[in-house]
Design a protein around this motif. Structure first.
Motif, PDB file in Angstrom:
ATOM      1  N   HIS A  98      -6.101   7.824   0.415  1.00  0.00           N
ATOM      2  CA  HIS A  98      -7.048   8.875   0.904  1.00  0.00           C
ATOM      3  C   HIS A  98      -7.938   8.164   1.970  1.00  0.00           C
ATOM      4  O   HIS A  98      -8.188   9.092   2.832  1.00  0.00           O
ATOM      5  N   THR A  99      -8.241   7.060   1.805  1.00  0.00           N
ATOM      6  CA  THR A  99      -9.280   6.425   2.851  1.00  0.00           C
ATOM      7  C   THR A  99      -9.006   6.313   4.120  1.00  0.00           C
ATOM      8  O   THR A  99      -9.346   6.222   5.118  1.00  0.00           O
ATOM      9  N   ASP A 100      -7.414   5.893   4.390  1.00  0.00           N
ATOM     10  CA  ASP A 100      -6.759   6.164   5.727  1.00  0.00           C
ATOM     11  C   ASP A 100      -6.694   7.467   6.300  1.00  0.00           C
ATOM     12  O   ASP A 100      -6.459   7.344   7.623  1.00  0.00           O
ATOM     13  N   LEU A 101      -6.904   8.311   5.906  1.00  0.00           N
ATOM     14  CA  LEU A 101      -6.823   9.503   6.602  1.00  0.00           C
ATOM     15  C   LEU A 101      -8.125  10.211   6.838  1.00  0.00           C
ATOM     16  O   LEU A 101      -9.286   9.934   6.271  1.00  0.00           O
ATOM     17  N   PRO A 102      -8.285  11.001   7.839  1.00  0.00           N
ATOM     18  CA  PRO A 102      -9.559  11.103   8.694  1.00  0.00           C
ATOM     19  C   PRO A 102     -10.255  12.543   7.909  1.00  0.00           C
ATOM     20  O   PRO A 102     -10.585  13.277   8.502  1.00  0.00           O
ATOM     21  N   TRP A 103     -10.312  12.416   6.704  1.00  0.00           N
ATOM     22  CA  TRP A 103     -10.990  13.421   5.845  1.00  0.00           C
ATOM     23  C   TRP A 103     -12.707  13.526   6.159  1.00  0.00           C
ATOM     24  O   TRP A 103     -13.241  12.481   6.303  1.00  0.00           O
ATOM     25  N   ARG A 110     -24.337  14.959 -17.463  1.00  0.00           N
ATOM     26  CA  ARG A 110     -25.172  13.815 -17.658  1.00  0.00           C
ATOM     27  C   ARG A 110     -24.588  12.670 -17.435  1.00  0.00           C
ATOM     28  O   ARG A 110     -25.021  11.610 -17.362  1.00  0.00           O
ATOM     29  N   THR A 111     -23.140  12.587 -17.575  1.00  0.00           N
ATOM     30  CA  THR A 111     -22.320  11.247 -17.299  1.00  0.00           C
ATOM     31  C   THR A 111     -21.948  11.025 -15.819  1.00  0.00           C
ATOM     32  O   THR A 111     -22.095   9.894 -15.347  1.00  0.00           O
ATOM     33  N   VAL A 112     -21.778  11.985 -14.938  1.00  0.00           N
ATOM     34  CA  VAL A 112     -21.376  11.718 -13.670  1.00  0.00           C
ATOM     35  C   VAL A 112     -21.444  13.168 -12.678  1.00  0.00           C
ATOM     36  O   VAL A 112     -21.731  13.879 -13.071  1.00  0.00           O
ATOM     37  N   HIS A 113     -21.476  12.590 -11.514  1.00  0.00           N
ATOM     38  CA  HIS A 113     -21.459  13.720 -10.580  1.00  0.00           C
ATOM     39  C   HIS A 113     -20.119  13.566  -9.840  1.00  0.00           C
ATOM     40  O   HIS A 113     -19.587  12.303  -9.505  1.00  0.00           O
ATOM     41  N   GLY A 114     -19.171  14.477 -10.046  1.00  0.00           N
ATOM     42  CA  GLY A 114     -17.778  14.206  -9.760  1.00  0.00           C
ATOM     43  C   GLY A 114     -17.249  15.354  -8.451  1.00  0.00           C
ATOM     44  O   GLY A 114     -17.703  16.469  -8.646  1.00  0.00           O
ATOM     45  N   VAL A 115     -16.010  14.682  -7.697  1.00  0.00           N
ATOM     46  CA  VAL A 115     -15.697  15.565  -6.629  1.00  0.00           C
ATOM     47  C   VAL A 115     -14.261  15.393  -6.816  1.00  0.00           C
ATOM     48  O   VAL A 115     -13.652  14.438  -7.063  1.00  0.00           O
ATOM     49  N   MET A 116     -13.885  16.717  -6.571  1.00  0.00           N
ATOM     50  CA  MET A 116     -12.343  16.930  -6.543  1.00  0.00           C
ATOM     51  C   MET A 116     -11.997  17.366  -5.091  1.00  0.00           C
ATOM     52  O   MET A 116     -12.466  18.309  -4.448  1.00  0.00           O
ATOM     53  N   HIS A 117     -11.216  16.296  -4.482  1.00  0.00           N
ATOM     54  CA  HIS A 117     -10.717  16.554  -3.131  1.00  0.00           C
ATOM     55  C   HIS A 117      -9.206  16.674  -2.887  1.00  0.00           C
ATOM     56  O   HIS A 117      -8.436  16.136  -3.529  1.00  0.00           O
ATOM     57  N   ILE A 118      -8.846  18.293  -2.293  1.00  0.00           N
ATOM     58  CA  ILE A 118      -7.400  18.334  -2.458  1.00  0.00           C
ATOM     59  C   ILE A 118      -7.257  18.420  -0.978  1.00  0.00           C
ATOM     60  O   ILE A 118      -7.830  19.248  -0.114  1.00  0.00           O
ATOM     61  N   GLY A 119      -6.257  17.518  -0.513  1.00  0.00           N
ATOM     62  CA  GLY A 119      -5.992  17.570   0.928  1.00  0.00           C
ATOM     63  C   GLY A 119      -4.510  18.112   1.208  1.00  0.00           C
ATOM     64  O   GLY A 119      -3.669  18.154  -0.026  1.00  0.00           O
ATOM     65  N   TRP A 120      -4.116  18.403   2.308  1.00  0.00           N
ATOM     66  CA  TRP A 120      -2.651  18.828   2.684  1.00  0.00           C
ATOM     67  C   TRP A 120      -2.105  17.944   3.684  1.00  0.00           C
ATOM     68  O   TRP A 120      -2.662  17.775   4.762  1.00  0.00           O
ATOM     69  N   VAL A 121      -1.230  17.206   3.063  1.00  0.00           N
ATOM     70  CA  VAL A 121      -0.633  16.284   3.875  1.00  0.00           C
ATOM     71  C   VAL A 121       1.056  16.040   4.118  1.00  0.00           C
ATOM     72  O   VAL A 121       1.481  16.800   3.382  1.00  0.00           O
ATOM     73  N   PRO A 122       1.128  15.534   5.272  1.00  0.00           N
ATOM     74  CA  PRO A 122       2.737  15.700   5.419  1.00  0.00           C
ATOM     75  C   PRO A 122       3.308  14.889   4.513  1.00  0.00           C
ATOM     76  O   PRO A 122       2.797  13.647   3.810  1.00  0.00           O
TER      77      PRO A 122
END
Length: 194
Positions: A8-13, A128-140
């Motif tokens: 995830h971190t190595d892609l330019p999202w 109350r527990t968390v702020h969550g993010v779902m990231h869906i990328g489209w990758v080769p």
């Protein structure tokens, strides 16, 4: 298949500039083979109420228990969510993302779409527990095609949120993700059939 966080971190999202203060919890390769322009189809399928693939009984029971506990303990009240306890990530977006398409909200879980591009879709939830993010990328996929890639990012709400995330970790890996990936694989393979 679970991937290293670097997948995830190595892609330019674009999400990196928007949610740099969130922790990357998990990164998964989704069993969604396709062509270069199918992210929107995956997003629409993922957000739909009837995906053509029902979750397992264990998955349904686990989430029913979680929602019941959340209601009982007030974890999921409106005043603890996005726009109340935490501001929406849409407030952080640069103009081109804010003015562009948001994408659909999820029909079956309390995630609200933040933005949609040709290669990534972001939805958020808060309680109350968390702020969550779902990231869906489209990758080769490395074999000439493409596939979805799911990253889950969180910002726990204080010590309570950190303890909660630690407590649910074994459930995520043993029950939630295997069932979710199996449901996605079945649904993606049969989309548009029937």
């Amino acid at each position: 298949m679970r991937l290293p966080k670097s997948a995830h971190t190595d892609l330019p999202w674009r999400i990196h500039a928007v949610a740099g203060d969130f922790v990357i919890e998990d990164v998964w390769a989704l069993p969604t083979p396709g062509g270069p322009d199918e992210l929107r189809e995956l997003v629409d399928w993922f957000a739909a109420d009837d995906r053509g693939a029902q979750p397992s009984r264990v998955y349904r029971a686990l989430f029913a228990t979680r929602w019941k506990l959340g209601a009982l303990l007030g974890w999921d009240s409106e005043r603890s969510g996005v726009g109340a306890r935490v501001p929406t990530l849409r407030d952080r977006l640069p103009a081109d993302l804010r003015d562009g398409p948001r994408g659909p909200d999820l029909a079956t879980v309390p995630f609200t779409s933040v933005y949609l591009t040709d290669t990534e879709w972001v939805a958020e939830m808060g309680n109350r527990t968390v702020h969550g993010v779902m990231h869906i990328g489209w990758v080769p996929d490395g074999a000439g095609g493409y596939r979805g890639q799911l990253a889950v990012l969180t910002k726990p709400n204080g010590l309570f949120g950190k303890v909660y995330m630690a407590l649910i970790l074994p459930f995520r890996y043993l029950l939630v993700y295997p069932a979710l990936l199996a449901m996605i694989e079945r649904g993606w393979a049969t989309r548009g059939v029937g």
